[in-house]
Design a protein around this motif. Structure first.
Motif, PDB file in Angstrom:
ATOM      1  N   PRO A  51      -8.977 -38.720 -34.560  1.00 59.52           N
ATOM      2  CA  PRO A  51      -9.335 -37.382 -33.700  1.00 59.52           C
ATOM      3  C   PRO A  51      -9.042 -37.466 -32.231  1.00 59.52           C
ATOM      4  CG  PRO A  51     -10.767 -37.673 -35.576  1.00 59.52           C
ATOM      5  CD  PRO A  51      -9.989 -39.009 -35.591  1.00 59.52           C
ATOM      6  N   PRO A  52      -9.712 -38.366 -31.599  1.00 59.38           N
ATOM      7  CA  PRO A  52      -9.414 -38.521 -29.940  1.00 59.38           C
ATOM      8  C   PRO A  52      -8.312 -39.046 -29.588  1.00 59.38           C
ATOM      9  CG  PRO A  52     -11.238 -40.138 -30.713  1.00 59.38           C
ATOM     10  CD  PRO A  52     -10.923 -39.493 -31.911  1.00 59.38           C
ATOM     11  N   ILE A  53      -7.523 -39.894 -30.551  1.00 57.75           N
ATOM     12  CA  ILE A  53      -6.315 -40.251 -29.982  1.00 57.75           C
ATOM     13  C   ILE A  53      -5.084 -39.137 -30.228  1.00 57.75           C
ATOM     14  CG2 ILE A  53      -4.309 -41.885 -30.587  1.00 57.75           C
ATOM     15  CD1 ILE A  53      -6.397 -43.767 -31.407  1.00 57.75           C
ATOM     16  N   ALA A  54      -5.411 -38.524 -31.289  1.00 56.66           N
ATOM     17  CA  ALA A  54      -4.501 -37.152 -31.406  1.00 56.66           C
ATOM     18  C   ALA A  54      -4.687 -36.183 -30.469  1.00 56.66           C
ATOM     19  CB  ALA A  54      -4.819 -36.881 -32.909  1.00 56.66           C
ATOM     20  N   ALA A  55      -5.927 -35.899 -30.156  1.00 59.39           N
ATOM     21  CA  ALA A  55      -6.328 -34.927 -29.164  1.00 59.39           C
ATOM     22  C   ALA A  55      -5.652 -35.381 -27.741  1.00 59.39           C
ATOM     23  CB  ALA A  55      -8.048 -34.871 -28.821  1.00 59.39           C
ATOM     24  N   ALA A  56      -5.571 -36.312 -27.629  1.00 57.86           N
ATOM     25  CA  ALA A  56      -4.969 -37.026 -26.192  1.00 57.86           C
ATOM     26  C   ALA A  56      -3.698 -36.775 -26.047  1.00 57.86           C
ATOM     27  CB  ALA A  56      -5.640 -38.437 -26.038  1.00 57.86           C
ATOM     28  N   GLY A  57      -2.748 -36.561 -27.110  1.00 57.99           N
ATOM     29  CA  GLY A  57      -1.489 -36.449 -27.113  1.00 57.99           C
ATOM     30  C   GLY A  57      -0.581 -37.232 -27.922  1.00 57.99           C
ATOM     31  N   TYR A  58      -0.937 -37.679 -28.973  1.00 59.95           N
ATOM     32  CA  TYR A  58      -0.418 -38.709 -29.609  1.00 59.95           C
ATOM     33  C   TYR A  58      -0.315 -38.426 -31.331  1.00 59.95           C
ATOM     34  CZ  TYR A  58      -0.860 -41.822 -25.877  1.00 59.95           C
ATOM     35  OH  TYR A  58      -0.987 -42.333 -24.698  1.00 59.95           O
ATOM     36  N   ARG A  59       0.830 -38.778 -31.945  1.00 60.49           N
ATOM     37  CA  ARG A  59       1.203 -38.366 -33.391  1.00 60.49           C
ATOM     38  C   ARG A  59       0.516 -39.476 -34.105  1.00 60.49           C
ATOM     39  NH1 ARG A  59       7.181 -38.407 -36.020  1.00 60.49           N
ATOM     40  NH2 ARG A  59       6.646 -37.781 -38.283  1.00 60.49           N
TER      41      ARG A  59
END
Length: 290
Positions: A51-59
């Motif tokens: 979740p935090p990685i996706a929220a930071a703009g990653y697929r």
């Protein structure tokens, strides 16, 4: 069958690859981050990391690799370490992913090293989080599994025994991989497929029958040629992979850095997911494609 995976991993998909149908979860948009779990776990290992990685703009793409906690049997697939590495390469190609950040833990790290030696073209950077390497594939006490798995009924008996919560903290179970208790429903999701399905148990036996240190030692001979950035994240209190192994990886990989993590064993995604997510984001930003 109802999925036991966290909704935080995103939408569920399936993809046809040579010899295998793979289920994966995906969430977020941006540069791709693909996760590689280890033996007898699945994509749910990453439920608090994604979740935090996706929220930071990653697929973020988290597959269930056929390592014993998958729901779709793969009887036609080559489940040797090179075979699973080739399956990951085929997955990246089928989704047309490039400049991938590959994040691996435990047995998944051994397979990732084999992949880097065989076909690193679509990979831009790698995170190895407490992984099998060199002559620790599989590490003691799990190295006995390759022999035991050849005995009829052993895999099923082991997974049935591990339904008993009191046995899960044993070293040969979850006790040396996770420092903190894994939630019951998560542990059941890891162990359930091999408990329910003879076909999944057959997949497990095929992988265990070929998981040998010769594969990681051969992969290590390619390390001097690997110039892509590698982040080595290691549990300071490791029970299975002593810290000198991490230091050796960093010494032999030309563009590697080491970060040690406290209050964790091998399953850093279980024990310290927030810290692991932060380290992955720091690393991907530092080594972003120009």
């Amino acid at each position: 069958m109802t999925s036991t995976h966290s909704a935080a991993l995103g939408a569920k998909h399936e993809i046809e690859l040579p010899g295998a149908r793979i289920r994966y979860h995906e969430t977020g948009e941006g540069p791709p981050v693909v996760f590689v779990h280890g033996l007898l776990v699945n994509a749910n290992l990453w439920r608090a990391v994604v979740p935090p990685i996706a929220a930071a703009g990653y697929r973020c793409i988290a597959p269930d690799w056929p390592l014993g906690a998958h729901d779709i049997p793969v009887p036609e697939a080559d489940l040797s370490p090179p075979g699973v590495a080739d399956l990951i390469a085929a997955f990246l190609e089928k989704l047309d992913l490039t400049d991938v950040t590959l994040v691996a833990n435990d047995t998944g790290g051994a397979i990732t090293q084999v992949l880097l030696a065989r076909d690193p073209a679509r990979i831009g950077r790698v995170v190895l989080a407490s992984v099998d390497c060199y002559d620790r594939f599989l590490p003691p006490p799990f190295d006995a599994l390759g022999v035991l798995a050849r005995v009829p009924g052993v895999v099923r008996a082991a997974t049935e025994l591990l339904k008993i919560r009191a046995l899960q903290p044993l070293p040969i179970a979850l006790g040396w991989v996770a420092k903190h208790p894994i939630p019951r429903e998560v542990a059941d999701g890891y162990l359930g497929p091999s408990r329910r399905s003879a076909a999944i148990r057959h997949d497990v036996r095929r992988f265990l029958g070929s998981a040998r240190k010769r594969h990681t030692l051969a992969a290590a001979r390619s390390f001097p040629r690997l110039t892509l950035p590698v982040l080595v994240v290691w549990a300071r209190e490791e029970k299975l992979f002593p810290v000198p192994l991490a230091e050796r990886l960093v010494a032999e990989l030309p563009n590697a850095t080491l970060r040690l993590v406290d209050d964790s064993y091998t399953f850093i995604p279980e024990d310290q997911p927030d810290l692991l997510s932060a380290l992955i984001l720091e690393f991907t930003r530092e080594h972003a494609a120009p």
